[in-house]
Design a protein around this motif. Structure first.
Motif, PDB file in Angstrom:
ATOM      1  N   ALA A  24       0.825  -1.208   0.000  1.00  0.00           N
ATOM      2  CA  ALA A  24       0.000   0.000   0.000  1.00  0.00           C
ATOM      3  C   ALA A  24       0.859   1.257   0.000  1.00  0.00           C
ATOM      4  N   ALA A  25       1.996   1.215   0.677  1.00  0.00           N
ATOM      5  CA  ALA A  25       2.869   2.381   0.741  1.00  0.00           C
ATOM      6  C   ALA A  25       3.578   2.646  -0.579  1.00  0.00           C
ATOM      7  N   SER A  26       3.867   1.590  -1.346  1.00  0.00           N
ATOM      8  CA  SER A  26       4.671   1.757  -2.560  1.00  0.00           C
ATOM      9  C   SER A  26       3.851   1.803  -3.838  1.00  0.00           C
ATOM     10  N   GLU A  27       2.610   1.300  -3.797  1.00  0.00           N
ATOM     11  CA  GLU A  27       1.791   1.204  -5.016  1.00  0.00           C
ATOM     12  C   GLU A  27       0.511   2.006  -4.803  1.00  0.00           C
ATOM     13  N   THR A  28       0.577   3.285  -5.119  1.00  0.00           N
ATOM     14  CA  THR A  28      -0.554   4.163  -4.811  1.00  0.00           C
ATOM     15  C   THR A  28      -1.822   3.786  -5.568  1.00  0.00           C
ATOM     16  N   ASP A  29      -1.680   3.245  -6.776  1.00  0.00           N
ATOM     17  CA  ASP A  29      -2.868   2.879  -7.548  1.00  0.00           C
ATOM     18  C   ASP A  29      -3.693   1.806  -6.844  1.00  0.00           C
ATOM     19  N   PHE A  30      -3.027   0.932  -6.104  1.00  0.00           N
ATOM     20  CA  PHE A  30      -3.721  -0.179  -5.438  1.00  0.00           C
ATOM     21  C   PHE A  30      -3.983   0.085  -3.956  1.00  0.00           C
ATOM     22  N   ARG A  31      -3.566   1.249  -3.472  1.00  0.00           N
ATOM     23  CA  ARG A  31      -3.690   1.526  -2.049  1.00  0.00           C
ATOM     24  C   ARG A  31      -5.134   1.420  -1.542  1.00  0.00           C
ATOM     25  N   PRO A  32      -6.137   1.968  -2.247  1.00  0.00           N
ATOM     26  CA  PRO A  32      -7.509   1.843  -1.720  1.00  0.00           C
ATOM     27  C   PRO A  32      -7.972   0.390  -1.595  1.00  0.00           C
ATOM     28  N   LEU A  33      -7.653  -0.429  -2.596  1.00  0.00           N
ATOM     29  CA  LEU A  33      -8.061  -1.834  -2.548  1.00  0.00           C
ATOM     30  C   LEU A  33      -7.369  -2.558  -1.395  1.00  0.00           C
ATOM     31  N   VAL A  34      -6.075  -2.356  -1.256  1.00  0.00           N
ATOM     32  CA  VAL A  34      -5.333  -3.036  -0.193  1.00  0.00           C
ATOM     33  C   VAL A  34      -5.815  -2.567   1.180  1.00  0.00           C
ATOM     34  N   THR A  35      -6.096  -1.292   1.316  1.00  0.00           N
ATOM     35  CA  THR A  35      -6.602  -0.771   2.581  1.00  0.00           C
ATOM     36  C   THR A  35      -7.951  -1.395   2.926  1.00  0.00           C
ATOM     37  N   ASP A  36      -8.823  -1.526   1.927  1.00  0.00           N
ATOM     38  CA  ASP A  36     -10.124  -2.177   2.166  1.00  0.00           C
ATOM     39  C   ASP A  36      -9.944  -3.646   2.530  1.00  0.00           C
ATOM     40  N   ALA A  37      -8.972  -4.312   1.900  1.00  0.00           N
ATOM     41  CA  ALA A  37      -8.712  -5.714   2.230  1.00  0.00           C
ATOM     42  C   ALA A  37      -8.242  -5.852   3.677  1.00  0.00           C
ATOM     43  N   LEU A  38      -7.424  -4.926   4.141  1.00  0.00           N
ATOM     44  CA  LEU A  38      -6.978  -4.951   5.535  1.00  0.00           C
ATOM     45  C   LEU A  38      -8.147  -4.731   6.484  1.00  0.00           C
ATOM     46  N   ARG A  39      -9.030  -3.812   6.153  1.00  0.00           N
ATOM     47  CA  ARG A  39     -10.218  -3.586   6.986  1.00  0.00           C
ATOM     48  C   ARG A  39     -11.075  -4.841   7.045  1.00  0.00           C
ATOM     49  N   SER A  40     -11.243  -5.482   5.908  1.00  0.00           N
ATOM     50  CA  SER A  40     -12.063  -6.693   5.852  1.00  0.00           C
ATOM     51  C   SER A  40     -11.439  -7.828   6.652  1.00  0.00           C
ATOM     52  N   PHE A  41     -10.113  -7.900   6.644  1.00  0.00           N
ATOM     53  CA  PHE A  41      -9.405  -8.990   7.322  1.00  0.00           C
ATOM     54  C   PHE A  41      -9.585  -8.927   8.838  1.00  0.00           C
ATOM     55  N   GLU A  42      -9.975  -7.764   9.349  1.00  0.00           N
ATOM     56  CA  GLU A  42     -10.240  -7.619  10.772  1.00  0.00           C
ATOM     57  C   GLU A  42     -11.586  -8.211  11.173  1.00  0.00           C
ATOM     58  N   ARG A  43     -12.406  -8.562  10.210  1.00  0.00           N
ATOM     59  CA  ARG A  43     -13.738  -9.076  10.482  1.00  0.00           C
ATOM     60  C   ARG A  43     -13.736 -10.602  10.430  1.00  0.00           C
ATOM     61  N   PRO A  44     -14.704 -11.276  11.082  1.00  0.00           N
ATOM     62  CA  PRO A  44     -14.832 -12.728  10.927  1.00  0.00           C
ATOM     63  C   PRO A  44     -15.022 -13.104   9.452  1.00  0.00           C
ATOM     64  N   ARG A  45     -14.607 -14.311   9.122  1.00  0.00           N
ATOM     65  CA  ARG A  45     -14.650 -14.747   7.721  1.00  0.00           C
ATOM     66  C   ARG A  45     -16.055 -14.627   7.129  1.00  0.00           C
ATOM     67  N   GLU A  46     -17.071 -14.936   7.944  1.00  0.00           N
ATOM     68  CA  GLU A  46     -18.445 -14.944   7.449  1.00  0.00           C
ATOM     69  C   GLU A  46     -18.975 -13.537   7.179  1.00  0.00           C
ATOM     70  N   SER A  47     -18.331 -12.500   7.717  1.00  0.00           N
ATOM     71  CA  SER A  47     -18.806 -11.133   7.492  1.00  0.00           C
ATOM     72  C   SER A  47     -17.745 -10.277   6.802  1.00  0.00           C
ATOM     73  N   ALA A  48     -16.912 -10.914   5.990  1.00  0.00           N
ATOM     74  CA  ALA A  48     -15.893 -10.177   5.237  1.00  0.00           C
ATOM     75  C   ALA A  48     -16.564  -9.185   4.292  1.00  0.00           C
ATOM     76  N   LEU A  49     -15.872  -8.073   4.034  1.00  0.00           N
ATOM     77  CA  LEU A  49     -16.398  -7.065   3.131  1.00  0.00           C
ATOM     78  C   LEU A  49     -16.373  -7.564   1.689  1.00  0.00           C
ATOM     79  N   THR A  50     -17.284  -7.084   0.885  1.00  0.00           N
ATOM     80  CA  THR A  50     -17.278  -7.365  -0.543  1.00  0.00           C
ATOM     81  C   THR A  50     -16.337  -6.392  -1.229  1.00  0.00           C
ATOM     82  N   LEU A  51     -15.344  -6.894  -1.913  1.00  0.00           N
ATOM     83  CA  LEU A  51     -14.400  -6.058  -2.653  1.00  0.00           C
ATOM     84  C   LEU A  51     -14.735  -6.115  -4.136  1.00  0.00           C
TER      85      LEU A  51
END
Length: 275
Positions: free
Chosen positions: A210-237
């Motif tokens: 996320a720090a080195s690839e600005t184009d993908f930073r929003p997606l990677v940040t959302d993936a990190l947020r989702s990873f904090e949730r239980p598997r059954e309530s993961a965010l839709t990316l």
């Protein structure tokens, strides 16, 4: 001298009982039991992560012991407190030498969030999963019983690891049943391995990308947020963004393969004779 980290408290009792039951079944033919995966890398997330365990045994272990071990460890006979248990049993003579093959005696998946699976034939599964697991285990495996990690698990060669990474990225791009955030975070870890030759925790690797690839930073940040949730309530990316990212990851792996002067073909070895 650095201290060996302890497993997270949420799974310590479970791992103690897993080792106890494995010793009871395998007896003196048990060589080592190792925690690998997120437990070894200090990235275990309770309610999301699996418990990954590698068992090394002497090849003289009777074949009938393997289904017995699977029965003793299967959920709910041994209640798994994590999302699941992924346990692989290797013969010591295979695990102790570099290889691009699967080579296992038994592969067990069990637990509340994993489909039950017991395989006794390494030809039933793609080799790349096991090559990557042994590479990570050699670097960071957490000993639970027996001989030290470096004494029992050889590191696969970098060309074999890169070949396995190429197959892993393809699986996460095309395969079914993978949580979207895990597809992204595994891609981040693949990129960091290609750059450094070492395995990083998923969250740490994601922060680097996320720090080195600005184009993908929003997606990677959302993936990190989702990873904090239980598997059954993961965010839709967004599927298109995930596919674009994994295409980029595949390109970085291909560049690493080319830098090694290889074509990404797995090494071939004569199989060991079975008893």
């Amino acid at each position: 001298m650095s201290r060996t980290p302890a497993p997270p408290r949420e799974v310590r009792t479970y791992l103690d009982e897993l080792v106890h039951r494995t010793r009871a079944v395998c007896g003196p033919r048990l060589v080592s039991v190792l925690a690998v995966g997120s437990l070894a890398l200090g990235d275990y997330r309770h309610g999301r992560s699996d418990v990954d365990v590698t068992v090394v045994v002497d090849r003289s272990l009777p074949r009938r012991a393997l289904p017995e071990l699977a029965g003793a460890l299967a959920h709910p006979a041994l209640t798994c407190p994590a999302a699941g248990l992924e346990l692989v049993v290797y013969p010591a003579d295979f695990a102790g030498r570099p290889s691009g093959g699967a080579g296992y005696l038994m592969d067990l998946n069990t637990g509340p969030s994993l489909p039950e699976r017991v395989s006794l034939d390494p030809e039933e599964a793609p080799a790349f999963w096991y090559v990557l697991d042994r590479s990570l285990a050699h670097q960071a495996g957490l000993p639970l019983f027996g001989r030290p990690v470096r004494d029992v698990i050889a590191a696969p060669g970098r060309p074999d690891v890169l070949t396995a990474l190429r197959a892993s990225v393809r699986e996460h791009a095309e395969g079914e049943g993978h949580v979207a955030d895990n597809r992204v975070l595994n891609g981040c870890r693949s990129v960091v391995y290609c750059r450094t030759g070492r395995w990083s925790a998923k969250r740490g690797a994601a922060e680097i990308v996320a720090a080195s690839e600005t184009d993908f930073r929003p997606l990677v940040t959302d993936a990190l947020r989702s990873f904090e949730r239980p598997r059954e309530s993961a965010l839709t990316l967004p599927g298109a963004a995930v596919r674009e990212f994994l295409t980029w990851v595949a390109g970085r792996v291909d560049e690493a393969v080319e830098a090694e002067g290889g074509d990404g073909a797995p090494s071939r070895e004569a199989p060991l004779d079975r008893p």
